[in-house]
Design an enzyme around this catalytic site. Structure first.
Site, PDB file in Angstrom:
ATOM      1  N   HIS A   1     -34.403 -34.895 -13.899  1.00  0.00           N
ATOM      2  CA  HIS A   1     -34.161 -33.627 -14.585  1.00  0.00           C
ATOM      3  C   HIS A   1     -34.387 -33.774 -16.087  1.00  0.00           C
ATOM      4  CE1 HIS A   1     -31.428 -33.173 -10.952  1.00  0.00           C
ATOM      5  NE2 HIS A   1     -32.201 -32.111 -10.860  1.00  0.00           N
TER       6      HIS A   1
ATOM      7  N   SER B 114     -30.593 -35.894  -6.568  1.00  0.00           N
ATOM      8  CA  SER B 114     -29.136 -35.786  -6.676  1.00  0.00           C
ATOM      9  C   SER B 114     -28.443 -36.192  -5.387  1.00  0.00           C
ATOM     10  CB  SER B 114     -28.750 -34.349  -7.046  1.00  0.00           C
ATOM     11  OG  SER B 114     -29.323 -33.978  -8.280  1.00  0.00           O
TER      12      SER B 114
ATOM     13  N   HIS C 122     -30.019 -36.027 -13.392  1.00  0.00           N
ATOM     14  CA  HIS C 122     -30.394 -37.428 -13.515  1.00  0.00           C
ATOM     15  C   HIS C 122     -31.651 -37.524 -14.371  1.00  0.00           C
ATOM     16  CE1 HIS C 122     -33.318 -36.299 -10.505  1.00  0.00           C
ATOM     17  NE2 HIS C 122     -32.362 -36.032  -9.619  1.00  0.00           N
TER      18      HIS C 122
END
Length: 240
Positions: free
Chosen positions: A39, A192, A36
């Protein structure tokens, strides 16, 4: 030197064969996939740090050693195709996505990193052995990728502290770089696992960030009042 798409590597041999440009620095960002914007921020920070001629490697590996229940491991999101797209858009040169057998040939490793007292507190108290498994895979991935620097988010504060301590205690000779937490507009830190939250659970999860922000704002207001009081007192003293 980023190309599109990023090179997908599946084995340690392929990773070992990844050419590093002469004199260039290599940075690594370790993930368990389901990438996402948090990251992506890490990957961009790594790219900025090593520059256009450096090399950025992203690892995608769901590490079984840090999961307490097999059900939690089984349902962890796995979205490699989407992860590749996120990684290359953020500036990655290669994505290392090995299998469990590739990382742990012969089964669970008998020799592991032990987090010690630091890993038994806070989150570690509720998840016994979690940080041992995390440090073990981080150590393996650092050896496999051989970076000059590794980038971790501040969201996982205890993890970051443990990785820094391991690198220091065991003389890894790698820079561990912390990147600020990325949040959704409502204040919840990106994760996540957030996709599993119901609407009610998400509202509950927001209580922590709201409490932290409220404490921050209260402290800032208190410091501003104290500064103002000192300024007034100082002005009165000069006038006298």
């Amino acid at each position: 030197m980023t190309t599109a798409p990023a090179t997908l590597l599946r084995t340690a041999a392929e990773l070992d064969a990844l050419a590093r440009p002469a004199g260039a620095r290599r940075a690594v960002t370790m993930t368990m996939g389901a990438l996402h914007e948090g990251h992506a921020t890490l990957i961009r920070a790594a790219r900025d740090a090593v520059g256009p001629d450096g090399q950025v490697v992203v690892t995608v590996f769901v590490n079984p050693l840090q999961f307490g229940e097999s059900a939690d491991l089984d349902r962890y999101p796995r979205t490699l195709d989407a992860d590749l797209a996120v990684a290359v858009a953020a500036g990655a040169d290669a994505v290392f996505a090995p299998s469990v057998d590739e990382v742990y040939p012969g089964g669970d490793p008998q020799v592991r990193i032990v987090a010690g007292a630091m890993g038994e507190r806070l989150e570690g108290a509720a998840r016994p052995g979690h940080f041992d498994g995390m440090l073990t895979v981080v150590a393996k991935l650092l050896h496999l990728t051989r970076p000059d620097a590794a980038f971790f988010g501040q969201k996982d504060a205890q993890q970051l502290a443990l990785v820094r301590r391991m690198v220091r205690d065991l003389n890894f000779g790698i820079d561990i770089v912390a990147v600020p937490t990325v949040r959704d507009p409502d204040g919840l830190a990106l994760s996540s696992r957030n996709r599993f939250l119901s609407a009610d659970e998400r509202r509950t999860a927001l209580a922590l960030s709201r409490a932290l922000f409220a404490a921050r704002d209260r402290l800032a207001a208190r410091q501003a009042l104290l500064a103002r009081a000192r300024s007034v007192a100082s002005g009165a003293g000069r006038a006298a």
